[in-house]
Motif scaffolding. Sequence first.
Motif, short mmCIF file in Angstrom:
data_model
loop_
_atom_site.label_atom_id
_atom_site.label_comp_id
_atom_site.label_asym_id
_atom_site.label_seq_id
_atom_site.Cartn_x
_atom_site.Cartn_y
_atom_site.Cartn_z
N GLU A 168 -5.71 -3.60 8.83
CA GLU A 168 -5.49 -3.31 7.41
C GLU A 168 -6.56 -4.01 6.60
OE1 GLU A 168 -4.37 -3.81 3.31
OE2 GLU A 168 -4.60 -5.43 4.76
N MET A 169 -7.20 -3.26 5.72
CA MET A 169 -8.17 -3.82 4.78
C MET A 169 -8.19 -2.94 3.54
SD MET A 169 -12.28 -4.52 5.07
CE MET A 169 -12.66 -2.82 4.64
N GLY A 170 -8.14 -3.56 2.39
CA GLY A 170 -8.20 -2.80 1.15
C GLY A 170 -7.07 -1.80 0.99
N GLN A 171 -5.87 -2.17 1.45
CA GLN A 171 -4.67 -1.34 1.33
C GLN A 171 -4.76 -0.04 2.14
OE1 GLN A 171 -4.07 -0.87 -2.91
NE2 GLN A 171 -3.13 -2.88 -3.08
N ARG A 172 -5.51 -0.09 3.21
CA ARG A 172 -5.61 1.07 4.10
C ARG A 172 -5.52 0.59 5.54
NH1 ARG A 172 -10.74 5.31 4.61
NH2 ARG A 172 -9.93 6.46 6.42
N SER A 195 0.84 -1.19 0.00
CA SER A 195 0.00 0.00 0.00
C SER A 195 0.87 1.24 0.00
CB SER A 195 -0.91 0.01 1.24
OG SER A 195 -1.58 1.23 1.40
N LEU A 200 -14.26 -10.85 3.87
CA LEU A 200 -13.30 -9.75 3.88
C LEU A 200 -12.01 -10.19 4.56
CD1 LEU A 200 -15.66 -6.78 4.87
CD2 LEU A 200 -14.79 -7.34 2.59
#
Length: 643
Positions: A82-86, A48, A68
Amino acid sequence: MTMKKLLLKAGINRENTSYTSEGGWYNGDKVRFRQGTPEKIGGWEKISDKYFLGVCRSLHNWVDLNGLKFIGVATHKKLYIEMGQRYYDVTPIRLTSTTNQISFALSAASATITVSHTSHGATKGDFVTFTNASTIIGTNMTAGVLNQEYEVQTVVGGNSYTITARAAGQSIESLTTSSGIVFTPLVVTGTPQATSQVACIATYQLNIGKDEAEPIVGWGAGTWNEETWGHSTLSSTPTSLRLWTQNNFGEDLVCGFRGSPLYLWDASAGISNRAVLLSSRPGANATPEKQNFSLVSDNRFIFCFGTNPEGSSILDPMLVRWSDFDQPATWNATPETQAGDLVLSNGSELVAAVQGRQEILVWSDAALYSFQYLGGTAIWGAQIVGENVSIASTNAATYAGGMAFWMGKDKFYVYDGVTKPLKCNVRQYIFNDFNTDQYEQVFSGTVESYHEIWWFYCSSGSSTINRYVVYNYLDNIWYYGTIARTAWLDSSIRDFPLAATYTQNIVDHEKGVDNKEGTTTVAITSSIESAQFDLDDGYKFMFVHRILPDLRFDGSTATNPALTMSVLPLKNSGSGYSDPASEGGVSSASVTRSATVPIEKYTEQINTRIRGRQIVLKIESTGAGVQWQLGAPRFDMRPDGRR
């Protein structure tokens, strides 16, 4: 004329001199062995463009009921998901003020704000968020400026501290870079005329921890005025860095750090939901107030190791407690529950635990225990399966291939039903250059695709992780190198092994062939060096006039990948390298792939003028886009006298 084929034993051996290790490899960096021959390890790439705050000591990933994918990222400053590059900040809240407790004091032409709050309990580097603050008349300190998350800069005393003002709308997350929080301070304009904040609320996150161990004990061990008033941190143990353990209980995250209670992050409440005390959950009963590390068993019991007995707040470092079956918040041991506890006797404190095959392995500082589920009134039972053993840290053990491997204080061990030392060909090299004050930083992980166990540690003179050592348990070989990492995760639900870096991000390992940790691609320097070996019988000189390299560059992304092959001659075994290195003055040559597929043309031969009784072969690549594997090079030579 003689043609000598060089095919050396796999692995690196540093337990004796270079000449005694003839027939093998003696040094290397960022290499592994495949089918007995060395090759460069894979590259790494950050997952990320976002960053987290602090030094990450724990990574844990799982999947919720909606599919997820989450990664728990626990640092010495915060807890993230961290999830979805955030990175989402889910750090638990320590304290929330009530109304009419907060006031701000400002000075003209300064960005420093002094916050008054009786018994705030904050330390330097802590994080606090203000809400319901009103604009301070006569300055540019609007409500938007004040109602943000701030980092505590200095602790003035037990009732006040300072922050540095910044423009409104700049979240900590958006300001976090590889070097920390970066922003332009907002300087006060005009004359401050109001400091009273009747409705303002201050919400404090957990006090931050230490990013490395502090071996000094007693008064003066810490930094003056970084805690509450006039207080210098008193360290009663050298293992004072912030170490988290994380486990998923179903789709939720159960976590805690050394000396803390347990916290739970509820996935169903949303990604922005903060972790809360497990004791605050509905129906919670007798949850541990303190624990040093935790584990969730494969049959859904939560274990705390080094914890307080039920009904007491005093931590017993040898006490193990477990929750009721499938009830994470129920810990009262009654005939109606399966919660319980057990005090272990061999050692002075519990250090680590891993889930094995139908058992939980628990290490004290002197022994290894096996916990097994018994049911009935006993619930869980423990037996000693290893005595007089040591373990370097909470994260120094890894379970792979049906065996547990761990780094001790002066050797490596394996448990496969029997505890025994692990034969190590680099033991002397590793432990003779080891910062023993930083044992607690040691961590391990696997690269299962290559049957490898990796340990990361601090070399002597370094207080940060800068070295690694690898054991290939399939081939029973060792190798090592230099790299800076702080946590590791190898998981079947991820495409690549993950590692946390000192640049405050996570990277995919074994991805590509270069270092893409930062904003630009950097070449990875990789090398392997043989032990000294005789060119003939070691008695007479040999003249090497040609080398036939046996290399391949499969996987390279460079158009013409190349490496350097060096041959270092010696006049006598155990002596220094000959000077000059060869009769022509040069003992190195570049081996290059000069065409891409479908034609794979390499340097066919290297013409040399090297004279010696023994030589050392070194392979090194320094270019971007290069991947290589060495085969069996050959040396064309002839006798050249005895002196």
